[in-house]
Scaffold this motif. Structure first.
Motif, PDB file in Angstrom:
ATOM      1  N   ASP A 567       0.736  -1.311  -0.079  1.00 55.60           N
ATOM      2  CA  ASP A 567      -0.016  -0.088   0.074  1.00 55.60           C
ATOM      3  C   ASP A 567       0.809   1.299   0.064  1.00 55.60           C
ATOM      4  O   ASP A 567       0.487   2.274  -0.734  1.00 55.60           O
ATOM      5  CB  ASP A 567      -0.925   0.072   1.139  1.00 55.60           C
ATOM      6  CG  ASP A 567      -1.905  -0.963   1.127  1.00 55.60           C
ATOM      7  OD1 ASP A 567      -1.982  -1.588  -0.006  1.00 55.60           O
ATOM      8  OD2 ASP A 567      -2.672  -1.369   2.020  1.00 55.60           O
ATOM      9  N   ASN A 568       1.900   1.137   0.769  1.00 52.48           N
ATOM     10  CA  ASN A 568       2.752   2.340   0.923  1.00 52.48           C
ATOM     11  C   ASN A 568       3.317   2.744  -0.588  1.00 52.48           C
ATOM     12  O   ASN A 568       3.506   3.905  -1.120  1.00 52.48           O
ATOM     13  CB  ASN A 568       4.036   2.087   1.926  1.00 52.48           C
ATOM     14  CG  ASN A 568       3.537   2.118   3.348  1.00 52.48           C
ATOM     15  OD1 ASN A 568       2.516   2.711   3.333  1.00 52.48           O
ATOM     16  ND2 ASN A 568       4.263   1.606   4.122  1.00 52.48           N
ATOM     17  N   THR A 569       3.721   1.823  -1.427  1.00 54.90           N
ATOM     18  CA  THR A 569       4.323   2.011  -2.492  1.00 54.90           C
ATOM     19  C   THR A 569       3.413   2.632  -3.556  1.00 54.90           C
ATOM     20  O   THR A 569       3.491   3.271  -4.538  1.00 54.90           O
ATOM     21  CB  THR A 569       4.818   0.666  -3.249  1.00 54.90           C
ATOM     22  OG1 THR A 569       5.922  -0.064  -2.519  1.00 54.90           O
ATOM     23  CG2 THR A 569       5.511   0.786  -4.497  1.00 54.90           C
ATOM     24  N   ILE A 570       2.085   1.961  -3.581  1.00 51.49           N
ATOM     25  CA  ILE A 570       0.880   2.628  -4.509  1.00 51.49           C
ATOM     26  C   ILE A 570       0.652   3.997  -4.055  1.00 51.49           C
ATOM     27  O   ILE A 570       0.557   4.768  -4.866  1.00 51.49           O
ATOM     28  CB  ILE A 570      -0.414   1.816  -4.087  1.00 51.49           C
ATOM     29  CG1 ILE A 570      -0.075   0.471  -4.510  1.00 51.49           C
ATOM     30  CG2 ILE A 570      -1.453   2.214  -5.072  1.00 51.49           C
ATOM     31  CD1 ILE A 570      -1.121  -0.854  -3.962  1.00 51.49           C
ATOM     32  N   GLU A 571       0.785   4.203  -2.773  1.00 56.40           N
ATOM     33  CA  GLU A 571       0.317   5.735  -2.476  1.00 56.40           C
ATOM     34  C   GLU A 571       1.402   6.930  -2.855  1.00 56.40           C
ATOM     35  O   GLU A 571       1.269   7.783  -3.285  1.00 56.40           O
ATOM     36  CB  GLU A 571       0.035   5.966  -0.908  1.00 56.40           C
ATOM     37  CG  GLU A 571      -1.093   5.173  -0.451  1.00 56.40           C
ATOM     38  CD  GLU A 571      -1.376   5.290   1.085  1.00 56.40           C
ATOM     39  OE1 GLU A 571      -0.399   5.731   1.918  1.00 56.40           O
ATOM     40  OE2 GLU A 571      -2.356   4.650   1.491  1.00 56.40           O
ATOM     41  N   GLU A 619      -8.626  -1.076  -3.936  1.00 56.56           N
ATOM     42  CA  GLU A 619      -9.334  -0.449  -2.787  1.00 56.56           C
ATOM     43  C   GLU A 619      -8.097   0.827  -2.217  1.00 56.56           C
ATOM     44  O   GLU A 619      -8.695   1.839  -1.928  1.00 56.56           O
ATOM     45  CB  GLU A 619      -9.701  -1.154  -1.621  1.00 56.56           C
ATOM     46  CG  GLU A 619      -9.940  -0.621  -0.446  1.00 56.56           C
ATOM     47  CD  GLU A 619     -11.122   0.293  -0.554  1.00 56.56           C
ATOM     48  OE1 GLU A 619     -11.216   1.569   0.076  1.00 56.56           O
ATOM     49  OE2 GLU A 619     -11.932   0.347  -1.709  1.00 56.56           O
ATOM     50  N   THR A 620      -7.047   0.471  -2.197  1.00 61.35           N
ATOM     51  CA  THR A 620      -5.900   1.109  -2.114  1.00 61.35           C
ATOM     52  C   THR A 620      -5.976   2.573  -2.720  1.00 61.35           C
ATOM     53  O   THR A 620      -6.085   3.671  -2.312  1.00 61.35           O
ATOM     54  CB  THR A 620      -4.640   0.603  -1.977  1.00 61.35           C
ATOM     55  OG1 THR A 620      -4.573  -0.398  -0.882  1.00 61.35           O
ATOM     56  CG2 THR A 620      -3.443   1.610  -1.147  1.00 61.35           C
ATOM     57  N   VAL A 621      -6.016   2.169  -4.231  1.00 67.72           N
ATOM     58  CA  VAL A 621      -6.058   3.453  -4.965  1.00 67.72           C
ATOM     59  C   VAL A 621      -7.132   3.907  -4.921  1.00 67.72           C
ATOM     60  O   VAL A 621      -7.279   5.534  -4.994  1.00 67.72           O
ATOM     61  CB  VAL A 621      -6.033   2.746  -6.572  1.00 67.72           C
ATOM     62  CG1 VAL A 621      -6.374   3.938  -7.545  1.00 67.72           C
ATOM     63  CG2 VAL A 621      -4.629   2.073  -6.790  1.00 67.72           C
ATOM     64  N   ARG A 622      -8.520   3.428  -4.634  1.00 67.58           N
ATOM     65  CA  ARG A 622      -9.614   4.398  -4.556  1.00 67.58           C
ATOM     66  C   ARG A 622      -9.601   5.223  -3.205  1.00 67.58           C
ATOM     67  O   ARG A 622     -10.067   6.247  -3.165  1.00 67.58           O
ATOM     68  CB  ARG A 622     -10.851   3.598  -4.640  1.00 67.58           C
ATOM     69  CG  ARG A 622     -11.023   2.756  -6.217  1.00 67.58           C
ATOM     70  CD  ARG A 622     -12.542   2.092  -6.096  1.00 67.58           C
ATOM     71  NE  ARG A 622     -13.503   2.664  -5.837  1.00 67.58           N
ATOM     72  CZ  ARG A 622     -14.144   3.540  -6.663  1.00 67.58           C
ATOM     73  NH1 ARG A 622     -13.710   3.558  -7.876  1.00 67.58           N
ATOM     74  NH2 ARG A 622     -15.187   4.019  -6.377  1.00 67.58           N
ATOM     75  N   HIS A 623      -9.185   4.615  -2.144  1.00 70.04           N
ATOM     76  CA  HIS A 623      -9.046   5.337  -0.764  1.00 70.04           C
ATOM     77  C   HIS A 623      -8.038   6.476  -0.925  1.00 70.04           C
ATOM     78  O   HIS A 623      -8.362   7.584  -0.480  1.00 70.04           O
ATOM     79  CB  HIS A 623      -8.629   4.429   0.222  1.00 70.04           C
ATOM     80  CG  HIS A 623      -8.116   4.913   1.723  1.00 70.04           C
ATOM     81  ND1 HIS A 623      -9.485   5.570   2.198  1.00 70.04           N
ATOM     82  CD2 HIS A 623      -7.339   5.192   2.172  1.00 70.04           C
ATOM     83  CE1 HIS A 623      -8.838   5.964   3.400  1.00 70.04           C
ATOM     84  NE2 HIS A 623      -7.620   5.789   3.533  1.00 70.04           N
TER      85      HIS A 623
END
Length: 630
Positions: A567-571, A619-623
């Motif tokens: 998730d950290n990498t995606i953000e 979900e991480t992208v949408r959040h």
């Protein structure tokens, strides 16, 4: 062996052990299953026979068959000793192996095969008999044998069916009388499947509707899968389980971690409820296809507000998944109903897929130039040699393996025995192999598998898309067999063109050879950023080559493993590039596709469970996108 009257029925060895071995290696190797995810694992040929078995008087073929069924050399030696040594009958050895291997993995595999066919309605004694003849891995042969037994029972005959297994007669059946054979030959394939399903205790109405919806070329297994889907639809409230009836998910991957408000309880889908037999549509045209303009339709259930884009998402997988799979997939993707589409409406080859997305569905358009819709249009050089009795206009689903040269040579030798048209039974056998392997006519009496460049054309990729750069011919077939059908995907994505006139930023999961990227390029939607996640080095090389050869001006960023994309990498990526407009991908179907008879266990499987990583990343992208909009 099929016997023909009047001397026209010379025996033809359509399938050799080499062919069946090649098929088995393909079916059971995770590296060659039809998916967008490749592993480095590969499986070699089965063990060779140990010399001590030869000394015991047991044939190489029998021992090799036992080994291929999963029995160890030590277990086989012990069974031979206990059943009489050199004078042992293979059937007695097999029964002994089954008896005292109940706690072993091999017995577990065999038991699953028996349970599978008994569950389909075949008598237990027939199932055991077929397995003794062919082993528990030769599923096609077992199914054909069981259907033959059922057909003879239907005709009311009491004589035994002799299914020959000699090298000269593989897969050819000899009935006990010419009258039986004539009656079978006069029956259509559809009638045979209908009678087989009725023999399995399915109602005539249920079986007839299932056959109609699957199409005349569908196999018994496909039709049974369809009926199982119908039973699932009734069990799960015409497509979904009620929330309080869903089984808890113990795998941490499968827990919903959506940081969203609680969803309202879903009302039953009345549109689905009106069709209680089968939830998959008859023609698989989704919300509409270009060649059927009169059948355009809206979503039966609108996309919930909480799932509306942007960011948009697009998820793909095989339509013929085990029962309950699409219900689970939908429940993890905001209860959006899948759009089932067969790519035969876009090109000259079938490809039945389900798509779940939150894209608009109005004002779709086809990419240009439009693809050819028949085999002869797509492959015009075949038209000269195409016999009148081969009535195919579409190919079946393009897979990751091809027919062997030995098979096509045997077909040539069989056809050359006749000056004019071959006998009907020979035609049927040839057509079976043609449909199974997507063979095309390249000369008089000459059939050949598709070349990689022909597959590229049928799937909508540019010529030589997978050629060169160290990519082997085998890798080309694997990569193409696992890919999107570009014209189909582009039709769905075409709605993005007016929404993103200045270009789009894409997170591409399970990228494969870049079917989504090729679709966007052919739609002339500029790709400002593509973050690609693909585990196969060969596929990554193909995408990188496409990116360079098409002079893309945007950024291509590559990652190898979705499980390691945290998730950290995606953000951080979203902060760097300003978010993503589209999340696209199709998770592995290794454990979903009908061709995988070894581990078709649904989303619980080792590879197909990666679907839950798609959900996590989405979900991480949408959040993060909601946070960026604040």
């Amino acid at each position: 062996m099929v016997e023909h009257s009047g001397g026209d029925g010379d025996d033809v060895n359509w399938n050799t052990d080499d062919d069946e071995h090649e098929i088995d290696n393909f079916q059971f190797s995770p590296s060659s299953s039809p998916v967008h995810f490749m592993t480095e694992t590969s499986y070699g040929p089965a063990e060779t026979t140990s010399p001590n078995f030869i000394q015991k008087g047991i044939s190489d073929e029998a021992v090799a068959s036992f080994i291929e069924m999963g029995f160890s050399s030590e277990m086989i030696a012990r069974a031979i000793e206990e059943t009489g040594g050199a004078n042992s009958e293979p059937r007695m050895i097999l029964e002994t192996l089954f008896n005292y291997s109940a706690s072993t993995e091999a017995s577990s595999s065999k038991s699953k095969v028996i349970d599978h066919f008994i569950g389909m309605g075949f008598p237990e004694e027939n199932v055991i008999k077929a397995i003794q003849e062919y082993g528990d891995e030769n599923i096609d042969d077992i199914m054909n044998a069981l259907l033959t037994y059922a057909e003879v029972d239907r005709l009311g005959e009491t004589k035994d069916v002799n299914i020959n297994t000699t090298d000269d007669d593989d897969n050819l059946y000899s009935l006990s009388s010419d009258d039986d054979e004539d009656e079978l030959n006069n029956s259509s394939q559809e009638d045979s499947i209908l009678q087989a399903l009725i023999k399995m205790d399915y109602s005539r109405e249920e079986a007839a509707i299932a056959i109609e919806r699957c199409g005349e070329d569908a196999s018994v297994e496909e039709v049974v899968d369809f009926i199982c889907a119908a039973q699932m639809a009734r069990q799960f409230d015409e497509f979904f389980a009620e929330p309080d009836k869903k089984e808890p998910m113990n795998n941490s991957k499968k827990r919903r971690t959506y940081n969203e408000p609680p969803r309202r309880e879903r009302k039953p889908n009345t549109a689905m409820a009106n069709d209680q037999l089968i939830y998959l549509p008859k023609e698989m045209i989704g919300f509409g296809v270009p060649n059927r303009p009169g059948l355009m339709m809206n979503r039966a259930v609108p996309v919930p507000d909480i799932a509306c884009g942007p960011p948009f998402f697009y998820y793909e997988n095989v339509a013929m998944a085990p029962k309950g799979v699409w219900a689970t997939i939908s429940s993890h993707l905001y209860d959006i109903l899948p759009e089932f589409v067969d790519s035969k409406h876009f090109c000259a080859a079938a490809r039945k897929r389900g798509y779940i997305h939150n894209l608009p569905i109005q004002n779709r358009f086809q990419i240009q130039p439009q693809p050819h819709n028949t085999i002869q249009e797509a492959l015009p050089l075949t038209k000269r040699w195409w016999p009148s009795w081969d009535e195919r206009t579409k190919l079946n689903c393009l897979l990751t393996c091809i027919a062997s040269a030995k098979l096509t040579n045997r077909i040539r030798e069989a056809l050359e025995k006749y000056d004019g048209e071959p006998p009907l039974q020979v035609q049927k056998q040839v057509m079976y192999q043609c449909k199974k392997w997507n063979l095309v006519w390249v000369g008089k009496n000459k059939l050949a598998p598709l070349e990689p460049d022909e597959m590229e054309k049928l799937l909508g990729f540019p010529r030589d898309h997978t050629r060169g750069g160290g990519i082997s011919r085998t890798d080309r077939y694997k990569s193409l067999g696992n890919s999107f059908q570009v014209d189909t995907v582009a039709y769905h994505l075409s709605v993005l063109k007016p929404l993103f006139p200045n270009g789009i930023k894409v997170l591409s999961l399970f990228t494969g050879i870049g079917g989504g990227e090729v679709a966007l390029h052919r739609l002339q939607i500029r790709m400002n950023v593509v973050v690609s996640v693909e585990i196969s080095e060969a596929n990554r090389n193909i995408l990188r080559s496409f990116w360079e050869q098409t002079n893309q001006k945007g950024i291509l960023r590559e990652f190898k493993d979705v499980e390691k994309l945290d998730d950290n990498t995606i953000e951080q990526l979203m902060d760097e590039y300003g978010g993503f407009d589209l999340v696209i991908g199709g998770s592995p179907c290794n454990n979903l596709a009908g061709g995988n008879r070894h581990s078709r266990v649904g989303l619980e499987g080792e590879h197909s469970s990666l679907f839950f990583d798609y959900c996590r990343i989405l979900e991480t992208v949408r959040h993060k996108a909601r946070q960026m909009r604040k």
